[in-house]
Design a protein around this motif. Structure first.
Motif, PDB file in Angstrom:
ATOM      1  N   UNK A   1      44.934  28.333  38.324  1.00  0.00           N
ATOM      2  CA  UNK A   1      44.272  28.357  39.634  1.00  0.00           C
ATOM      3  C   UNK A   1      43.269  29.510  39.707  1.00  0.00           C
ATOM      4  N   UNK A   2      43.672  30.688  39.210  1.00  0.00           N
ATOM      5  CA  UNK A   2      42.757  31.845  39.190  1.00  0.00           C
ATOM      6  C   UNK A   2      41.534  31.546  38.319  1.00  0.00           C
ATOM      7  N   UNK A   3      41.791  30.975  37.139  1.00  0.00           N
ATOM      8  CA  UNK A   3      40.682  30.651  36.228  1.00  0.00           C
ATOM      9  C   UNK A   3      39.729  29.651  36.884  1.00  0.00           C
ATOM     10  N   UNK A   4      40.288  28.636  37.533  1.00  0.00           N
ATOM     11  CA  UNK A   4      39.452  27.629  38.188  1.00  0.00           C
ATOM     12  C   UNK A   4      38.579  28.274  39.264  1.00  0.00           C
ATOM     13  N   UNK A   5      39.194  29.084  40.101  1.00  0.00           N
ATOM     14  CA  UNK A   5      38.445  29.760  41.165  1.00  0.00           C
ATOM     15  C   UNK A   5      37.354  30.644  40.573  1.00  0.00           C
TER      16      UNK A   5
ATOM     17  N   UNK B   1      33.529  29.901  41.431  1.00  0.00           N
ATOM     18  CA  UNK B   1      32.863  30.893  42.267  1.00  0.00           C
ATOM     19  C   UNK B   1      31.915  31.758  41.434  1.00  0.00           C
ATOM     20  N   UNK B   2      32.302  32.063  40.213  1.00  0.00           N
ATOM     21  CA  UNK B   2      31.446  32.827  39.316  1.00  0.00           C
ATOM     22  C   UNK B   2      31.324  34.299  39.631  1.00  0.00           C
ATOM     23  N   UNK B   3      32.340  34.883  40.281  1.00  0.00           N
ATOM     24  CA  UNK B   3      32.233  36.305  40.609  1.00  0.00           C
ATOM     25  C   UNK B   3      32.711  37.218  39.479  1.00  0.00           C
ATOM     26  N   UNK B   4      33.283  36.647  38.426  1.00  0.00           N
ATOM     27  CA  UNK B   4      33.669  37.430  37.239  1.00  0.00           C
ATOM     28  C   UNK B   4      32.865  36.923  36.050  1.00  0.00           C
ATOM     29  N   UNK B   5      32.558  37.799  35.099  1.00  0.00           N
ATOM     30  CA  UNK B   5      31.818  37.352  33.916  1.00  0.00           C
ATOM     31  C   UNK B   5      32.560  36.225  33.197  1.00  0.00           C
TER      32      UNK B   5
ATOM     33  N   UNK C   1      37.253  33.527  30.537  1.00  0.00           N
ATOM     34  CA  UNK C   1      37.718  32.776  29.368  1.00  0.00           C
ATOM     35  C   UNK C   1      38.812  33.544  28.628  1.00  0.00           C
ATOM     36  N   UNK C   2      38.593  34.837  28.418  1.00  0.00           N
ATOM     37  CA  UNK C   2      39.590  35.657  27.731  1.00  0.00           C
ATOM     38  C   UNK C   2      40.887  35.738  28.534  1.00  0.00           C
ATOM     39  N   UNK C   3      40.787  35.872  29.843  1.00  0.00           N
ATOM     40  CA  UNK C   3      41.989  35.919  30.688  1.00  0.00           C
ATOM     41  C   UNK C   3      42.779  34.616  30.594  1.00  0.00           C
TER      42      UNK C   3
END
Length: 145
Positions: free
Chosen positions: A85-89, A93-97, A102-104
């Motif tokens: 869910x975090x990865x999808x958001x 949203x694109x607020x993280x690089x 992807x690494x997370x």
């Protein structure tokens, strides 16, 4: 695409080298000739990066969103579902690089106790391999052979 050298840094490096080369004695020795050839490579790389980085980034993001959504449907462990869910958001949203997201997601898949996480990790590696192939193709397009 995940290159740490930003276009601004590449332009700066190119400008520094060209400015310095204006003061070099002529004819150029082998080292200085190779420096100018390197500057030409930087310019070609930058041109390819500027032309194709965004389409590749958009393609990867779309593929990653679909991959995460499919994995969410298969997930059984609550912690794995939350990571997806975090990865999808983050992808939408694109607020993280993009590389960080992807690494997370890859780290979360490795540590998840969910059997579906291993399948996700394999699909993510294949997606990253395809992205690398696309990036190499972009950077070598038009290369003299």
């Amino acid at each position: 695409m995940f290159d740490p050298l930003t276009p601004a840094r590449l332009v700066g490096m190119l400008g520094e080298l060209l400015r310095e080369s204006a003061r070099w004695d002529r004819p150029l020795d082998e080292f200085r000739t190779s420096q100018l050839l390197s500057a030409s490579s930087v310019a070609r790389y930058l041109s390819a990066e500027l032309a194709g980085a965004e389409p590749n980034r958009s393609w990867f993001t779309e593929q990653a969103v679909a991959l995460v959504a499919a994995a969410r449907e298969e997930a059984t462990a609550p912690s794995w579902r939350e990571a997806l869910d975090r990865a999808h958001t983050d992808l939408v949203v694109g607020h993280r690089p993009l590389g960080e997201v992807t690494a997370s997601a890859a780290r979360a898949a490795r540590s998840a106790g969910d059997p579906a996480a291993a399948a996700f990790a394999d699909r993510l590696r294949r997606l990253l391999a395809e992205l690398a192939d696309r990036d190499v193709e972009l950077l070598t397009a038009g290369e003299p052979r």
